[in-house]
Design an enzyme around this catalytic site. Structure first.
Site, PDB file in Angstrom:
ATOM      1  CG  HIS A  33       0.773  -7.942 -84.229  1.00  0.00           C
ATOM      2  ND1 HIS A  33       1.098  -8.788 -85.262  1.00  0.00           N
ATOM      3  CD2 HIS A  33       1.072  -8.607 -83.083  1.00  0.00           C
ATOM      4  CE1 HIS A  33       1.557  -9.920 -84.768  1.00  0.00           C
ATOM      5  NE2 HIS A  33       1.555  -9.835 -83.445  1.00  0.00           N
ATOM      6  CG  HIS A  75       7.759 -12.578 -83.906  1.00  0.00           C
ATOM      7  ND1 HIS A  75       7.869 -13.903 -84.275  1.00  0.00           N
ATOM      8  CD2 HIS A  75       6.606 -12.491 -83.204  1.00  0.00           C
ATOM      9  CE1 HIS A  75       6.820 -14.578 -83.840  1.00  0.00           C
ATOM     10  NE2 HIS A  75       6.038 -13.746 -83.180  1.00  0.00           N
TER      11      HIS A  75
HETATM   12  O1  G3P Z   1       1.851 -10.409 -78.425  1.00  0.00           O
HETATM   13  C1  G3P Z   1       0.630 -10.651 -79.037  1.00  0.00           C
HETATM   14  C2  G3P Z   1       0.934 -11.437 -80.228  1.00  0.00           C
HETATM   15  O2  G3P Z   1       1.915 -10.718 -80.912  1.00  0.00           O
HETATM   16  C3  G3P Z   1       1.460 -12.790 -79.848  1.00  0.00           C
HETATM   17  O3  G3P Z   1       1.873 -13.500 -80.946  1.00  0.00           O
HETATM   18  O4  G3P Z   1       3.694 -14.526 -82.171  1.00  0.00           O
HETATM   19  O5  G3P Z   1       2.774 -12.363 -82.947  1.00  0.00           O
HETATM   20  O6  G3P Z   1       4.180 -12.464 -80.910  1.00  0.00           O
HETATM   21  P1  G3P Z   1       3.198 -13.190 -81.772  1.00  0.00           P
HETATM   22 CA    CA Z   2       4.013 -10.341 -79.843  1.00  0.00          CA
END
Ligand code: G3P
Ligand code: CA
Length: 333
Positions: A33, A75
């Site tokens: 992530h 992000h």
């Molecule tokens: O894309 C999966 C997850 O990353 C969604 O939440 O806010 O971390 O992009 P975010």
């Molecule tokens: Ca994401």
């Protein structure tokens, strides 16, 4: 009559059978992530390198557009939560006090220093025990750079790590005069990603924008519908909602919180979401496992991972610390 029955049978049961078969022959995917963001500042090349080294199957990139239409791995649509933009370009803030990537050219963005995510009001890190704020200069990178890096690492190591791209706030970009979805597909195509068999997933929270990639822009790439806990996305979780998603996407990426509810004995119990999605042939890749920010009812990251892998039987999961994910997959019976 018989053939109509057979067609109905195939339409309803074939996706579920295929999904079950996929789960029998393939391990769940460890999706790093924002790279190995639990260990190094998110979305930097260093974070991607470390995710690759830790054995992630896929590495995630969130993307936004710069003023000159470069896809930047970031992000937020804002720059003031992970970079030194306030010190470098104080005069470039908007009336709301925020600094937006879309107001900067890539040449300008490339001069910024990136650090561990922080609260822009206080300067305090969001995750206090992660990589320290000072002493090492990290940079933003483009999507092309990060994909080229991963391809290079794959070639040098013999691994086949894929990419997992989320396009951020397409409706907001449209109001700024930018077509984020079309730019993303064009860039992925230029880099050699345009078929369903390619090692890429494209994800988005915005259902209309994600559906458009399939229906209007005719992509063959695998699409994943992200689903948060907000009221505005609740309809996607209904049987009709999931069936609509299955018409344009290969999978869903639900918040982890949608997989469980509090159980009578204090231990979380599963909702039917994974089962419902699998019945429609949808993959399920929940987000986000964080070893340093666990749900209150699960005391360890091992307990959380074993629950979602062994009991919920998800097909993959986003995780900030990919090494924990790799070990959990290795523990599978
Ligand atoms: O894309 C999966 C997850 O990353 C969604 O939440 O806010 O971390 O992009 P975010
Ligand atoms: Ca994401």
């Amino acid at each position: 009559m018989e053939s109509a029955w057979a067609m109905r049978y195939l339409r309803w049961f074939l996706p579920a059978l295929l999904a079950s078969a996929t789960r029998l022959i393939a391990d769940p995917l460890v999706i790093a992530h924002r790279g190995a963001s639990g260990y190094l500042p998110e979305h930097t090349l260093a974070s991607a390198v470390y995710a690759h080294a830790l054995g992630a199957d896929y590495i995630e990139q969130d993307v936004v557009l710069s003023r000159d239409n470069v896809l930047v791995v970031l992000h937020d649509i804002h720059l003031d939560t992970t970079t030194d933009v306030v010190a470098r370009y104080p005069e470039r803030r908007r009336a709301d006090g925020r600094y937006y990537a879309v107001d900067f050219t890539w040449a300008e963005l490339a001069t910024l220093t990136v650090r561990e995510r922080f609260n822009p009001l206080t300067g305090e890190p969001v995750f206090p025990d992660r990589f320290p704020a000072n002493g090492v200069s990290f940079r933003l990178c483009t999507l092309a750079e990060q994909i080229t890096l991963i391809a290079g690492l794959n070639r040098a190591t013999g691994r086949k790590t894929g990419i997992y791209v989320e396009f951020k706030e397409p409706a907001w970009h449209a109001r700024e005069g930018k077509d984020l979805g079309a730019n993303l597909l064009a860039e992925l195509g230029r880099l050699g990603f345009n078929r369903a068999a390619d090692s890429v997933f494209v994800q988005c929270f915005d259902a209309a924008a994600l559906r458009r990639l399939r229906t209007e822009l005719k992509t063959e790439l695998r699409l994943v519908q992200l689903i948060g806990t907000g009221e505005e996305q609740a309809s996607l979780l209904t049987p009709d909602g999931l069936r609509e998603v299955a018409a344009y996407a290969q999978g869903i990426g639900p918040s982890l919180r949608l997989l469980t509810r509090p159980g009578a004995d204090g231990r979380p119990e599963l909702t039917t979401l994974v089962r419902d999605a699998h019945a429609l042939g949808l993959l399920v890749h929940p987000y986000t496992v964080r070893a340093d920010s666990l749900p209150a009812d699960l005391p360890t990251v091992e307990a959380l991972l074993d629950l979602i892998l062994q009991e919920a039987q998800v097909d993959g999961f986003f995780i900030d610390q990919p090494d924990h994910g790799v070990r959990a997959v290795a523990r599978l019976p």
